[in-house]
Design a protein around this motif. Structure first.
Motif, PDB file in Angstrom:
ATOM      1  N   LEU A 176      47.744 -20.848   8.750  1.00  0.00           N
ATOM      2  CA  LEU A 176      49.084 -21.446   8.645  1.00  0.00           C
ATOM      3  C   LEU A 176      49.355 -21.920   7.217  1.00  0.00           C
ATOM      4  O   LEU A 176      50.436 -21.710   6.663  1.00  0.00           O
ATOM      5  CB  LEU A 176      49.219 -22.611   9.629  1.00  0.00           C
ATOM      6  CG  LEU A 176      49.310 -22.230  11.118  1.00  0.00           C
ATOM      7  CD1 LEU A 176      49.073 -23.449  12.014  1.00  0.00           C
ATOM      8  CD2 LEU A 176      50.685 -21.615  11.428  1.00  0.00           C
ATOM      9  N   HIS A 177      48.346 -22.551   6.620  1.00  0.00           N
ATOM     10  CA  HIS A 177      48.470 -23.026   5.235  1.00  0.00           C
ATOM     11  C   HIS A 177      48.777 -21.855   4.294  1.00  0.00           C
ATOM     12  O   HIS A 177      49.628 -21.950   3.419  1.00  0.00           O
ATOM     13  CB  HIS A 177      47.162 -23.728   4.835  1.00  0.00           C
ATOM     14  CG  HIS A 177      46.928 -23.842   3.378  1.00  0.00           C
ATOM     15  ND1 HIS A 177      47.475 -24.857   2.611  1.00  0.00           N
ATOM     16  CD2 HIS A 177      46.214 -23.067   2.523  1.00  0.00           C
ATOM     17  CE1 HIS A 177      47.095 -24.705   1.356  1.00  0.00           C
ATOM     18  NE2 HIS A 177      46.328 -23.625   1.277  1.00  0.00           N
ATOM     19  N   GLU A 178      48.092 -20.736   4.525  1.00  0.00           N
ATOM     20  CA  GLU A 178      48.314 -19.572   3.658  1.00  0.00           C
ATOM     21  C   GLU A 178      49.718 -19.007   3.854  1.00  0.00           C
ATOM     22  O   GLU A 178      50.200 -18.235   3.042  1.00  0.00           O
ATOM     23  CB  GLU A 178      47.249 -18.502   3.928  1.00  0.00           C
ATOM     24  CG  GLU A 178      45.883 -18.934   3.381  1.00  0.00           C
ATOM     25  CD  GLU A 178      44.790 -17.893   3.577  1.00  0.00           C
ATOM     26  OE1 GLU A 178      44.959 -17.015   4.443  1.00  0.00           O
ATOM     27  OE2 GLU A 178      43.774 -17.964   2.862  1.00  0.00           O
ATOM     28  N   HIS A 179      50.343 -19.395   4.965  1.00  0.00           N
ATOM     29  CA  HIS A 179      51.707 -18.939   5.175  1.00  0.00           C
ATOM     30  C   HIS A 179      52.722 -20.030   4.857  1.00  0.00           C
ATOM     31  O   HIS A 179      53.881 -19.946   5.245  1.00  0.00           O
ATOM     32  CB  HIS A 179      51.896 -18.435   6.603  1.00  0.00           C
ATOM     33  CG  HIS A 179      53.103 -17.551   6.711  1.00  0.00           C
ATOM     34  ND1 HIS A 179      53.164 -16.323   6.107  1.00  0.00           N
ATOM     35  CD2 HIS A 179      54.306 -17.750   7.293  1.00  0.00           C
ATOM     36  CE1 HIS A 179      54.361 -15.798   6.328  1.00  0.00           C
ATOM     37  NE2 HIS A 179      55.074 -16.654   7.047  1.00  0.00           N
ATOM     38  N   GLY A 180      52.271 -21.063   4.176  1.00  0.00           N
ATOM     39  CA  GLY A 180      53.213 -22.076   3.693  1.00  0.00           C
ATOM     40  C   GLY A 180      53.463 -23.225   4.644  1.00  0.00           C
ATOM     41  O   GLY A 180      54.346 -24.048   4.404  1.00  0.00           O
ATOM     42  N   ALA A 181      52.711 -23.286   5.753  1.00  0.00           N
ATOM     43  CA  ALA A 181      52.902 -24.426   6.658  1.00  0.00           C
ATOM     44  C   ALA A 181      52.478 -25.710   5.960  1.00  0.00           C
ATOM     45  O   ALA A 181      51.566 -25.705   5.136  1.00  0.00           O
ATOM     46  CB  ALA A 181      52.081 -24.235   7.935  1.00  0.00           C
ATOM     47  N   GLY A 182      53.145 -26.795   6.301  1.00  0.00           N
ATOM     48  CA  GLY A 182      52.815 -28.072   5.678  1.00  0.00           C
ATOM     49  C   GLY A 182      52.676 -29.156   6.724  1.00  0.00           C
ATOM     50  O   GLY A 182      52.867 -28.921   7.923  1.00  0.00           O
ATOM     51  N   ALA A 183      52.336 -30.374   6.225  1.00  0.00           N
ATOM     52  CA  ALA A 183      52.122 -31.488   7.141  1.00  0.00           C
ATOM     53  C   ALA A 183      53.375 -32.342   7.305  1.00  0.00           C
ATOM     54  O   ALA A 183      53.546 -33.025   8.309  1.00  0.00           O
ATOM     55  CB  ALA A 183      50.976 -32.349   6.621  1.00  0.00           C
ATOM     56  N   GLY A 184      54.258 -32.292   6.315  1.00  0.00           N
ATOM     57  CA  GLY A 184      55.410 -33.212   6.324  1.00  0.00           C
ATOM     58  C   GLY A 184      56.626 -32.606   7.005  1.00  0.00           C
ATOM     59  O   GLY A 184      56.685 -31.396   7.250  1.00  0.00           O
ATOM     60  N   PRO A 185      57.637 -33.456   7.315  1.00  0.00           N
ATOM     61  CA  PRO A 185      58.828 -32.964   8.025  1.00  0.00           C
ATOM     62  C   PRO A 185      59.636 -31.977   7.195  1.00  0.00           C
ATOM     63  O   PRO A 185      60.425 -31.206   7.731  1.00  0.00           O
ATOM     64  CB  PRO A 185      59.630 -34.241   8.314  1.00  0.00           C
ATOM     65  CG  PRO A 185      59.029 -35.318   7.492  1.00  0.00           C
ATOM     66  CD  PRO A 185      57.643 -34.900   7.109  1.00  0.00           C
ATOM     67  N   GLU A 186      59.423 -31.950   5.870  1.00  0.00           N
ATOM     68  CA  GLU A 186      60.198 -31.040   5.024  1.00  0.00           C
ATOM     69  C   GLU A 186      59.631 -29.616   5.040  1.00  0.00           C
ATOM     70  O   GLU A 186      60.274 -28.661   4.593  1.00  0.00           O
ATOM     71  CB  GLU A 186      60.242 -31.584   3.576  1.00  0.00           C
ATOM     72  CG  GLU A 186      58.953 -31.451   2.750  1.00  0.00           C
ATOM     73  CD  GLU A 186      57.786 -32.313   3.279  1.00  0.00           C
ATOM     74  OE1 GLU A 186      56.636 -32.006   2.933  1.00  0.00           O
ATOM     75  OE2 GLU A 186      58.017 -33.285   4.050  1.00  0.00           O
ATOM     76  N   ALA A 187      58.412 -29.459   5.605  1.00  0.00           N
ATOM     77  CA  ALA A 187      57.758 -28.139   5.574  1.00  0.00           C
ATOM     78  C   ALA A 187      58.536 -27.137   6.432  1.00  0.00           C
ATOM     79  O   ALA A 187      59.087 -27.511   7.474  1.00  0.00           O
ATOM     80  CB  ALA A 187      56.333 -28.262   6.100  1.00  0.00           C
ATOM     81  N   PRO A 188      58.604 -25.854   6.019  1.00  0.00           N
ATOM     82  CA  PRO A 188      59.321 -24.852   6.814  1.00  0.00           C
ATOM     83  C   PRO A 188      58.696 -24.685   8.202  1.00  0.00           C
ATOM     84  O   PRO A 188      59.371 -24.350   9.172  1.00  0.00           O
ATOM     85  CB  PRO A 188      59.169 -23.569   6.003  1.00  0.00           C
ATOM     86  CG  PRO A 188      58.052 -23.819   5.036  1.00  0.00           C
ATOM     87  CD  PRO A 188      57.993 -25.296   4.816  1.00  0.00           C
ATOM     88  N   PHE A 189      57.403 -24.911   8.287  1.00  0.00           N
ATOM     89  CA  PHE A 189      56.708 -24.875   9.579  1.00  0.00           C
ATOM     90  C   PHE A 189      55.727 -26.034   9.549  1.00  0.00           C
ATOM     91  O   PHE A 189      54.837 -26.095   8.701  1.00  0.00           O
ATOM     92  CB  PHE A 189      55.972 -23.538   9.748  1.00  0.00           C
ATOM     93  CG  PHE A 189      55.412 -23.354  11.136  1.00  0.00           C
ATOM     94  CD1 PHE A 189      56.201 -22.821  12.152  1.00  0.00           C
ATOM     95  CD2 PHE A 189      54.119 -23.741  11.433  1.00  0.00           C
ATOM     96  CE1 PHE A 189      55.692 -22.658  13.438  1.00  0.00           C
ATOM     97  CE2 PHE A 189      53.607 -23.586  12.717  1.00  0.00           C
ATOM     98  CZ  PHE A 189      54.390 -23.043  13.716  1.00  0.00           C
ATOM     99  N   ARG A 190      55.925 -26.980  10.451  1.00  0.00           N
ATOM    100  CA  ARG A 190      55.131 -28.218  10.366  1.00  0.00           C
ATOM    101  C   ARG A 190      53.938 -28.166  11.322  1.00  0.00           C
ATOM    102  O   ARG A 190      54.117 -28.040  12.535  1.00  0.00           O
ATOM    103  CB  ARG A 190      56.015 -29.417  10.689  1.00  0.00           C
ATOM    104  CG  ARG A 190      55.313 -30.698  10.351  1.00  0.00           C
ATOM    105  CD  ARG A 190      56.197 -31.893  10.534  1.00  0.00           C
ATOM    106  NE  ARG A 190      55.469 -33.082  10.161  1.00  0.00           N
ATOM    107  CZ  ARG A 190      55.737 -34.284  10.607  1.00  0.00           C
ATOM    108  NH1 ARG A 190      56.723 -34.481  11.449  1.00  0.00           N
ATOM    109  NH2 ARG A 190      55.017 -35.307  10.198  1.00  0.00           N
ATOM    110  N   ALA A 191      52.755 -28.273  10.730  1.00  0.00           N
ATOM    111  CA  ALA A 191      51.540 -28.170  11.544  1.00  0.00           C
ATOM    112  C   ALA A 191      50.684 -29.406  11.356  1.00  0.00           C
ATOM    113  O   ALA A 191      50.616 -29.983  10.268  1.00  0.00           O
ATOM    114  CB  ALA A 191      50.736 -26.941  11.126  1.00  0.00           C
ATOM    115  N   GLY A 192      50.035 -29.815  12.422  1.00  0.00           N
ATOM    116  CA  GLY A 192      49.093 -30.936  12.341  1.00  0.00           C
ATOM    117  C   GLY A 192      47.932 -30.681  13.287  1.00  0.00           C
ATOM    118  O   GLY A 192      48.061 -29.925  14.252  1.00  0.00           O
ATOM    119  N   PHE A 193      46.799 -31.291  12.979  1.00  0.00           N
ATOM    120  CA  PHE A 193      45.602 -31.119  13.810  1.00  0.00           C
ATOM    121  C   PHE A 193      44.977 -32.487  14.062  1.00  0.00           C
ATOM    122  O   PHE A 193      44.923 -33.320  13.147  1.00  0.00           O
ATOM    123  CB  PHE A 193      44.591 -30.189  13.107  1.00  0.00           C
ATOM    124  CG  PHE A 193      45.100 -28.776  13.003  1.00  0.00           C
ATOM    125  CD1 PHE A 193      44.796 -27.852  13.985  1.00  0.00           C
ATOM    126  CD2 PHE A 193      45.925 -28.400  11.952  1.00  0.00           C
ATOM    127  CE1 PHE A 193      45.288 -26.552  13.915  1.00  0.00           C
ATOM    128  CE2 PHE A 193      46.430 -27.101  11.879  1.00  0.00           C
ATOM    129  CZ  PHE A 193      46.107 -26.177  12.855  1.00  0.00           C
TER     130      PHE A 193
END
Ligand code: FDA
Length: 442
Positions: free
Chosen positions: A30-47
């Motif tokens: 997901l990170h390699e596809h630009g996912a981020g942790a914050g609400p501004e990320a295009p795709f927001r992911a958390g673990f």
């Protein structure tokens, strides 16, 4: 106290439950596809991970134990050999690329692979919250549809405080949990192999004399525990108790090993139930209740040397079962029956180790209410799509993905590392496709 985030800040596109290698590989994809942790990320992911920091079977990080999978089956290479999250990139960054090459092996030390996992986990650390044990998941309904899940977690170090996060999709990768014989109770003298290394260290530190240790089981963990105890407790007799006649060697021959190829997942997934079962039965010897041949030979050599020297510390109590265990504060008395004759032997011991394996955590263990929304087949097993997404009841549009616990649908590699990288890529692609985001590379 419960902290309920209800604003958009807390809504994730995907929340991963558990952060072992499986969800770590997904975090990287997901990170390699630009996912981020914050609400501004295009795709927001958390673990969310219950341990206070990354840890992969720490209790079995035996100094000289090696991986049972090629380093090329690391977190990324089989999905994308150009990723800089590969084991080779880790080696280069640590200045050991040439030295590793000179070892002429595909199988790194377990401690080294753990270090590799930690290195990779640190690089996607902003996506993970440690000390966050998921204790409940609740469906959130809007216009008659279950569109989100509220994921409730607590910090095992401060269990009164609960945090809730909302997610459109979950990826459950909670791994395996120790399996114990019926009625077994763990204590300072009775352990499961999952806690072997710290327990032995504590015992050695305490200076308490150990005359005898008993290990129950005949799989890889059992043989490793026998070998480890034999080395670490030089004055103790080590008794290996198991029902087989001898340890069974693991089948890691090239053709059998193909059962762990990504292509084998397609074959298995598409096969009728009886073919699935026969494939499983034919090839269980690649993974279950088997031991690396090198370790078998080394233990046999040690036993023979001891016979020659007239001081036998390593004993195999084969074709035997433990019939009774009595523990007191200072010892554990183990009654072992030799099955062919019914003859019983009482082993006055200082330690009993259950090397009785693991079982996947059921989806209900961490998902509670959500488990009821997941569809099951006639055998009462979960219906899981090829993209690892669980089929859910009508009216549920939020998604649940599974990593591990899918041996019945995706085959023998489900609980192992072999297809971790490729599976993470498949889940990543499915998640992004369902959220209308362009599919990832690789
Ligand atoms: P894993 O169990 O690693 O991770 C699950 C994570 O979820 C854990 O960190 C756990 O704390 C967390 N968790 C659980 N419940 C939670 C909750 N409610 N909330 C938050 N977090 C939660 N396989 C292989 O292919 N090659 C090998 O060499 C080995 N070697 C090996 C050695 C030993 C000693 C064991 C026990 C197992 C192996 N395996 C193996 C098999 C093993 O299953 C595999 O290596 C991975 O651990 C699978 O990764 P997962 O991420 O699926 O589970």
């Amino acid at each position: 106290m419960t902290t309920l985030h209800s604003g958009p800040d807390s809504v994730y596109d995907v929340l991963g439950i558990g952060f072992g290698p499986a969800n770590l590989a997904l975090a990287i994809a997901l990170h390699e596809h630009g996912a981020g942790a914050g609400p501004e990320a295009p795709f927001r992911a958390g673990f969310l991970e219950r341990q206070p920091r990354f840890g992969w079977h720490r209790g079995m990080l035996i100094d000289d134990a090696t991986m049972q999978v090629s380093f090329l089956k690391d977190l990324v290479t089989m999905r994308d050999p150009t990723s800089d999250f590969s084991f080779l990139c880790y080696l280069r960054e640590h200045g050991r690329l040439a030295d590793f090459l000179n070892q002429k092996t595909l199988f790194p030390l377990r401690v080294e692979f753990h270090d590799y996992f930690e290195w990779a986990a640190a690089r996607v650390g902003r996506l993970v919250e440690y000390g966050a044990e998921v204790v409940a998941v609740r469906p959130v309904t809007e216009d008659g549809e279950v569109r989100w899940f509220d994921v409730v977690s607590r910090d095992p170090a401060a269990p009164d405080r609960r945090t809730v996060r909302r997610a459109r999709a979950l990826c459950v990768a909670t791994g395996l949990e120790p399996r114990l014989p019926p009625g077994a109770v763990l204590s300072d003298l009775v352990w499961h192999t999952s806690e072997l290394v710290p327990r032995v260290a504590e015992l050695v530190r305490s200076g308490r004399p150990v005359r005898r240790a008993v290990v129950l089981g005949a799989g890889q963990s059992a043989a490793e525990a026998v070998d480890y105890l034999h080395r670490k407790l030089p004055d103790a007799e080590i008794c290996s108790v198991f029902a087989k006649y001898g340890y069974t060697p693991a089948d890691d021959s090239p053709f059998a090993n193909r059962i762990f190829d990504p292509a084998a997942v397609d074959v298995f997934y598409g096969a009728p139930a009886e073919v699935k079962q026969s494939l499983f039965d034919y090839h269980r010897g690649t993974n279950y209740s088997v031991v690396d041949m090198e370790l078998i030979e080394s233990l046999s050599r040690t036993m023979y040397q001891e016979r020659v020297q007239g001081r036998q510390r390593l004993r195999m109590l084969n074709v035997s079962r433990i019939r009774e265990v009595e523990t007191s504060d200072h010892d554990v008395r183990v009654t072992v029956e030799f099955l062919p004759t019914g003859e019983r032997e009482l082993l006055a011991s200082d330690v009993l180790v259950h090397a009785t394996g693991y079982r996947p955590q059921g989806i209900g263990d961490s998902l509670g209410e959500i488990a009821k929304l997941c569809l099951r087949d006639d055998e009462d097993t979960l219906r899981v799509g090829r993209d690892h997404r669980v089929q859910t009841a009508p009216g549920v549009t939020a998604d649940v993905y599974l990593q591990g616990g899918t041996e019945h649908t995706h085959g023998l590699s489900s609980t192992l590392l072999s297809t971790t990288a490729v599976r993470a890529g498949e889940i990543c692609a499915s998640l992004l496709a369902r959220h209308g985001v362009r599919a990832p590379r690789g």
